[in-house]
Write a protein that holds these residues in place. Structure first.
Motif, short mmCIF file in Angstrom:
data_model
loop_
_atom_site.label_atom_id
_atom_site.label_comp_id
_atom_site.label_asym_id
_atom_site.label_seq_id
_atom_site.Cartn_x
_atom_site.Cartn_y
_atom_site.Cartn_z
N ARG A 50 -49.85 -3.11 14.02
CA ARG A 50 -49.76 -3.74 15.34
C ARG A 50 -48.51 -4.61 15.43
O ARG A 50 -47.78 -4.58 16.42
CB ARG A 50 -50.99 -4.58 15.62
N THR A 51 -48.26 -5.38 14.39
CA THR A 51 -47.09 -6.26 14.37
C THR A 51 -45.80 -5.46 14.50
O THR A 51 -44.91 -5.82 15.28
CB THR A 51 -47.07 -7.10 13.08
N LEU A 52 -45.70 -4.37 13.76
CA LEU A 52 -44.50 -3.54 13.83
C LEU A 52 -44.32 -2.92 15.21
O LEU A 52 -43.20 -2.86 15.73
CB LEU A 52 -44.54 -2.45 12.77
N LYS A 53 -45.40 -2.47 15.81
CA LYS A 53 -45.30 -1.87 17.15
C LYS A 53 -44.91 -2.91 18.19
O LYS A 53 -44.13 -2.63 19.10
CB LYS A 53 -46.60 -1.18 17.52
N ILE A 54 -45.44 -4.12 18.06
CA ILE A 54 -45.07 -5.18 19.00
C ILE A 54 -43.60 -5.54 18.82
O ILE A 54 -42.87 -5.69 19.81
CB ILE A 54 -45.98 -6.41 18.80
N GLU A 55 -43.15 -5.67 17.58
CA GLU A 55 -41.74 -5.98 17.34
C GLU A 55 -40.84 -4.89 17.88
O GLU A 55 -39.80 -5.18 18.49
CB GLU A 55 -41.49 -6.18 15.85
N THR A 56 -41.22 -3.64 17.69
CA THR A 56 -40.42 -2.53 18.21
C THR A 56 -40.38 -2.56 19.73
O THR A 56 -39.33 -2.36 20.34
CB THR A 56 -40.99 -1.19 17.72
N SER A 57 -41.51 -2.83 20.33
CA SER A 57 -41.57 -2.91 21.79
C SER A 57 -40.68 -4.03 22.31
O SER A 57 -39.94 -3.85 23.29
CB SER A 57 -43.01 -3.13 22.24
N LEU A 58 -40.74 -5.18 21.67
CA LEU A 58 -39.91 -6.30 22.10
C LEU A 58 -38.43 -6.01 21.88
O LEU A 58 -37.59 -6.32 22.72
CB LEU A 58 -40.31 -7.58 21.34
N ARG A 59 -38.11 -5.42 20.75
CA ARG A 59 -36.71 -5.11 20.42
C ARG A 59 -36.13 -4.09 21.41
O ARG A 59 -34.96 -4.17 21.77
CB ARG A 59 -36.62 -4.58 19.00
N ASN A 60 -36.94 -3.13 21.84
CA ASN A 60 -36.45 -2.07 22.73
C ASN A 60 -36.52 -2.44 24.21
O ASN A 60 -36.14 -1.65 25.06
CB ASN A 60 -37.24 -0.79 22.50
N LEU A 66 -37.38 -11.03 25.98
CA LEU A 66 -38.24 -10.30 25.05
C LEU A 66 -37.48 -9.89 23.80
O LEU A 66 -38.02 -9.96 22.69
CB LEU A 66 -38.82 -9.07 25.75
N GLN A 67 -36.24 -9.49 23.95
CA GLN A 67 -35.44 -9.11 22.79
C GLN A 67 -35.22 -10.31 21.86
O GLN A 67 -35.29 -10.17 20.64
CB GLN A 67 -34.09 -8.56 23.22
N ASN A 68 -34.97 -11.47 22.44
CA ASN A 68 -34.69 -12.66 21.64
C ASN A 68 -35.96 -13.31 21.09
O ASN A 68 -35.87 -14.16 20.21
CB ASN A 68 -33.91 -13.67 22.46
N SER A 69 -37.11 -12.93 21.59
CA SER A 69 -38.35 -13.57 21.14
C SER A 69 -38.72 -13.18 19.71
O SER A 69 -39.55 -13.84 19.10
CB SER A 69 -39.49 -13.22 22.09
N ILE A 70 -38.11 -12.15 19.19
CA ILE A 70 -38.40 -11.73 17.82
C ILE A 70 -37.89 -12.75 16.81
O ILE A 70 -38.53 -13.03 15.81
CB ILE A 70 -37.78 -10.34 17.53
N SER A 71 -36.76 -13.35 17.10
CA SER A 71 -36.13 -14.26 16.14
C SER A 71 -36.12 -15.70 16.64
O SER A 71 -35.18 -16.43 16.40
CB SER A 71 -34.71 -13.80 15.85
N LYS A 79 -43.83 -21.99 23.36
CA LYS A 79 -43.05 -21.94 24.60
C LYS A 79 -42.62 -20.50 24.92
O LYS A 79 -42.68 -20.06 26.07
CB LYS A 79 -41.83 -22.85 24.47
N THR A 80 -42.23 -19.77 23.90
CA THR A 80 -41.82 -18.38 24.08
C THR A 80 -43.00 -17.51 24.49
O THR A 80 -42.87 -16.66 25.37
CB THR A 80 -41.18 -17.83 22.79
#
Length: 97
Positions: A50-60, A66-71, A79-80
């Motif tokens: 689930r974590t990997l799919k969420i990260e991929t979704s945010l990254r894409n 959303l892209q910046n919320s990963i890091s 807040k994010t």
């Protein structure tokens, strides 16, 4: 002929990745009433997958928030998350996950 087929496949993949995928996500959102992040959370058990799919979704995502919320810095996580909830129009009372 071989080069033509290769070019045709590349054109198809480009079209699929750039246009068709976003259209499919839009249709899925309208049919289910959930954004992609909600569908991931409801369909996949908690854990690494689930974590990997969420990260991929945010990254894409095409949205920079959303892209910046990963890091994001650990102090700014809440807040994010609130910003993502507002952006995606998620009702936390109805969707507690």
């Amino acid at each position: 002929m071989k080069h033509f087929l290769r070019m045709l496949v590349q054109v198809y993949l480009y079209f699929y990745c750039k246009c068709l995928w976003r259209c499919l996500k839009f249709v899925a959102r309208k049919l289910t009433g959930r954004c992609e992040l909600q569908r991931i959370c409801y369909n996949i058990k908690p854990g690494a997958e689930r974590t990997l799919k969420i990260e991929t979704s945010l990254r894409n995502s095409k949205n920079k928030l959303l892209q910046n919320s990963i890091s994001v810095h650990p102090d700014a996580i809440e807040k994010t998350v609130d910003a993502i909830i507002d952006l995606k129009k998620i009702n936390p009372d109805v969707n507690p996950q």
